[in-house]
Design a protein around this motif. Structure first.
Motif, PDB file in Angstrom:
ATOM      1  N   TYR A  81      45.505 -35.865  20.418  1.00  0.00           N
ATOM      2  CA  TYR A  81      44.912 -36.004  21.750  1.00  0.00           C
ATOM      3  C   TYR A  81      43.720 -36.962  21.710  1.00  0.00           C
ATOM      4  N   ARG A  82      43.583 -37.714  22.804  1.00  0.00           N
ATOM      5  CA  ARG A  82      42.442 -38.613  22.990  1.00  0.00           C
ATOM      6  C   ARG A  82      41.790 -38.244  24.320  1.00  0.00           C
ATOM      7  N   ILE A  83      40.508 -37.860  24.246  1.00  0.00           N
ATOM      8  CA  ILE A  83      39.762 -37.423  25.423  1.00  0.00           C
ATOM      9  C   ILE A  83      38.692 -38.467  25.736  1.00  0.00           C
ATOM     10  N   THR A  84      38.679 -38.961  26.974  1.00  0.00           N
ATOM     11  CA  THR A  84      37.722 -39.980  27.399  1.00  0.00           C
ATOM     12  C   THR A  84      36.828 -39.402  28.498  1.00  0.00           C
ATOM     13  N   VAL A  85      35.522 -39.381  28.252  1.00  0.00           N
ATOM     14  CA  VAL A  85      34.539 -38.866  29.213  1.00  0.00           C
ATOM     15  C   VAL A  85      33.662 -40.022  29.668  1.00  0.00           C
ATOM     16  N   THR A  91      21.771 -41.494  35.588  1.00  0.00           N
ATOM     17  CA  THR A  91      20.926 -40.737  34.673  1.00  0.00           C
ATOM     18  C   THR A  91      21.778 -40.139  33.557  1.00  0.00           C
ATOM     19  N   ALA A  92      21.167 -39.914  32.409  1.00  0.00           N
ATOM     20  CA  ALA A  92      21.869 -39.341  31.264  1.00  0.00           C
ATOM     21  C   ALA A  92      22.099 -37.845  31.472  1.00  0.00           C
ATOM     22  N   VAL A  93      23.166 -37.352  30.896  1.00  0.00           N
ATOM     23  CA  VAL A  93      23.481 -35.925  30.900  1.00  0.00           C
ATOM     24  C   VAL A  93      23.323 -35.419  29.473  1.00  0.00           C
ATOM     25  N   HIS A  94      22.432 -34.458  29.280  1.00  0.00           N
ATOM     26  CA  HIS A  94      22.122 -33.966  27.943  1.00  0.00           C
ATOM     27  C   HIS A  94      22.884 -32.677  27.642  1.00  0.00           C
ATOM     28  N   LEU A 132      25.587 -37.597  27.201  1.00  0.00           N
ATOM     29  CA  LEU A 132      26.327 -38.629  27.922  1.00  0.00           C
ATOM     30  C   LEU A 132      25.336 -39.599  28.556  1.00  0.00           C
ATOM     31  N   PRO A 133      25.061 -40.731  27.917  1.00  0.00           N
ATOM     32  CA  PRO A 133      24.124 -41.700  28.512  1.00  0.00           C
ATOM     33  C   PRO A 133      24.634 -42.199  29.866  1.00  0.00           C
ATOM     34  N   ALA A 134      23.696 -42.715  30.657  1.00  0.00           N
ATOM     35  CA  ALA A 134      24.054 -43.226  31.979  1.00  0.00           C
ATOM     36  C   ALA A 134      25.051 -44.365  31.861  1.00  0.00           C
ATOM     37  N   HIS A 135      26.068 -44.330  32.695  1.00  0.00           N
ATOM     38  CA  HIS A 135      27.093 -45.376  32.766  1.00  0.00           C
ATOM     39  C   HIS A 135      27.781 -45.601  31.414  1.00  0.00           C
ATOM     40  N   ASP A 136      27.898 -44.548  30.628  1.00  0.00           N
ATOM     41  CA  ASP A 136      28.461 -44.692  29.283  1.00  0.00           C
ATOM     42  C   ASP A 136      29.795 -43.954  29.189  1.00  0.00           C
ATOM     43  N   ILE A 137      30.614 -44.355  28.196  1.00  0.00           N
ATOM     44  CA  ILE A 137      31.920 -43.741  27.943  1.00  0.00           C
ATOM     45  C   ILE A 137      31.921 -43.155  26.540  1.00  0.00           C
ATOM     46  N   GLN A 138      32.318 -41.884  26.423  1.00  0.00           N
ATOM     47  CA  GLN A 138      32.430 -41.209  25.134  1.00  0.00           C
ATOM     48  C   GLN A 138      33.899 -40.846  24.903  1.00  0.00           C
ATOM     49  N   ALA A 164      51.135 -27.485  27.462  1.00  0.00           N
ATOM     50  CA  ALA A 164      50.050 -27.925  28.344  1.00  0.00           C
ATOM     51  C   ALA A 164      48.715 -27.854  27.620  1.00  0.00           C
ATOM     52  N   ALA A 165      47.928 -28.924  27.764  1.00  0.00           N
ATOM     53  CA  ALA A 165      46.556 -28.969  27.248  1.00  0.00           C
ATOM     54  C   ALA A 165      45.638 -29.386  28.385  1.00  0.00           C
ATOM     55  N   THR A 166      44.488 -28.727  28.514  1.00  0.00           N
ATOM     56  CA  THR A 166      43.518 -29.045  29.563  1.00  0.00           C
ATOM     57  C   THR A 166      42.149 -29.300  28.937  1.00  0.00           C
ATOM     58  N   VAL A 167      41.396 -30.208  29.547  1.00  0.00           N
ATOM     59  CA  VAL A 167      40.042 -30.542  29.096  1.00  0.00           C
ATOM     60  C   VAL A 167      39.113 -30.483  30.302  1.00  0.00           C
ATOM     61  N   CYS A 168      37.948 -29.825  30.140  1.00  0.00           N
ATOM     62  CA  CYS A 168      36.943 -29.735  31.208  1.00  0.00           C
ATOM     63  C   CYS A 168      35.567 -30.080  30.643  1.00  0.00           C
ATOM     64  N   VAL A 169      34.717 -30.641  31.508  1.00  0.00           N
ATOM     65  CA  VAL A 169      33.342 -30.992  31.154  1.00  0.00           C
ATOM     66  C   VAL A 169      32.405 -30.087  31.938  1.00  0.00           C
ATOM     67  N   TYR A 170      31.451 -29.470  31.224  1.00  0.00           N
ATOM     68  CA  TYR A 170      30.464 -28.573  31.829  1.00  0.00           C
ATOM     69  C   TYR A 170      29.078 -29.150  31.612  1.00  0.00           C
ATOM     70  N   VAL A 171      28.226 -29.045  32.649  1.00  0.00           N
ATOM     71  CA  VAL A 171      26.874 -29.614  32.612  1.00  0.00           C
ATOM     72  C   VAL A 171      25.864 -28.509  32.882  1.00  0.00           C
TER      73      VAL A 171
END
Length: 230
Positions: A81-85, A91-94, A132-138, A164-171
């Motif tokens: 799997y390849r996950i792109t965020v 603003t950055a998300v820490h 996650l820096p501002a305007h950045d891709i991880q 099935a595989a699912t990916v979620c981002v939490y802040v």
């Protein structure tokens, strides 16, 4: 001359004197007094910000996508799997939390820089922590090895069962995800268990042989008993 002086004194005596109220001191305005604006003015006073006031932070804008680069899978295969965020915000998300739920038949899962929860066949989960820096891709990567699914004695058309595989981002330690994505892989068609079919075949053959050979065996036994009685 005297007449003029007398007239002046009489006139001064008859004129009204200044009011005592004109010399009275003015009291200060009462508490809460608001001055009225003059007609034709557009001035509107603005309240000062309260102590400790801080402007609201900008809204977080994050997207996520996951893929394993294939459309089908089967037991024993490894899925990469390849996950792109992508942080679209200014603003950055820490300390964002990225969680991937592996397919239900996963027997083992690995991911660089992440922790894996759950062991054995079941709902295994991979968790990353990342800024996650501002305007950045991880980009994150993970692998899963699939095992046999339960209940293989039934049948299913191709594509009706999927891995099935699912990916979620939490802040900000939130329990509600900011963004989610998923990946589906078709599993192969299943048929009734071959071993059970073979067993039924043996039983059917034995029953047919008994039906054909049974009368002959009975007659042979009777003959032998008659010969022994003589």
């Amino acid at each position: 001359m005297r007449t003029a002086v007398v007239c002046a004194l009489l006139c001064a005596a008859t004129l009204p004197g200044p009011s005592a109220a004109a010399y009275a001191p003015q009291a200060p305005p009462a508490a809460g007094y608001v001055a009225q604006a003059l007609p034709g003015t557009a001035y509107v006073p603005h309240a000062l910000p309260a102590a400790g006031y801080a402007p609201a932070p900008p809204a977080v804008s994050v997207t996520v996508a996951v893929t394993d680069g294939r459309d089908d899978a089967e037991a024993g295969k490894r899925l990469d799997y390849r996950i792109t965020v992508h942080n679209l915000g200014p603003t950055a998300v820490h300390r964002a939390r990225i969680e991937q739920e592996m397919p239900a038949t996963t027997t083992s899962a690995t991911a660089a820089g992440a922790t894996v929860e759950g062991r054995g066949v079941g709902r295994q989960k991979v968790i990353w922590r990342s800024d996650l820096p501002a305007h950045d891709i991880q980009v994150f990567t993970a692998t899963a090895v699939l095992g046999d699914r339960a209940g293989r004695t039934g049948s299913a058309a191709p594509g009706t069962l999927r891995a099935a595989a699912t990916v979620c981002v939490y802040v900000d330690e939130s329990f509600a995800p900011t963004a989610c994505s998923g990946d589906l892989d078709d599993l192969p068609e299943t048929h009734a268990d071959a071993g059970a079919g073979d067993a039924w075949g043996w039983w059917a053959a034995a029953a047919a042989a008994a039906a054909l050979l049974g009368p002959g065996v009975v007659r042979a036994v009777r003959r032998r008993r008659g010969a022994a009685a003589r």
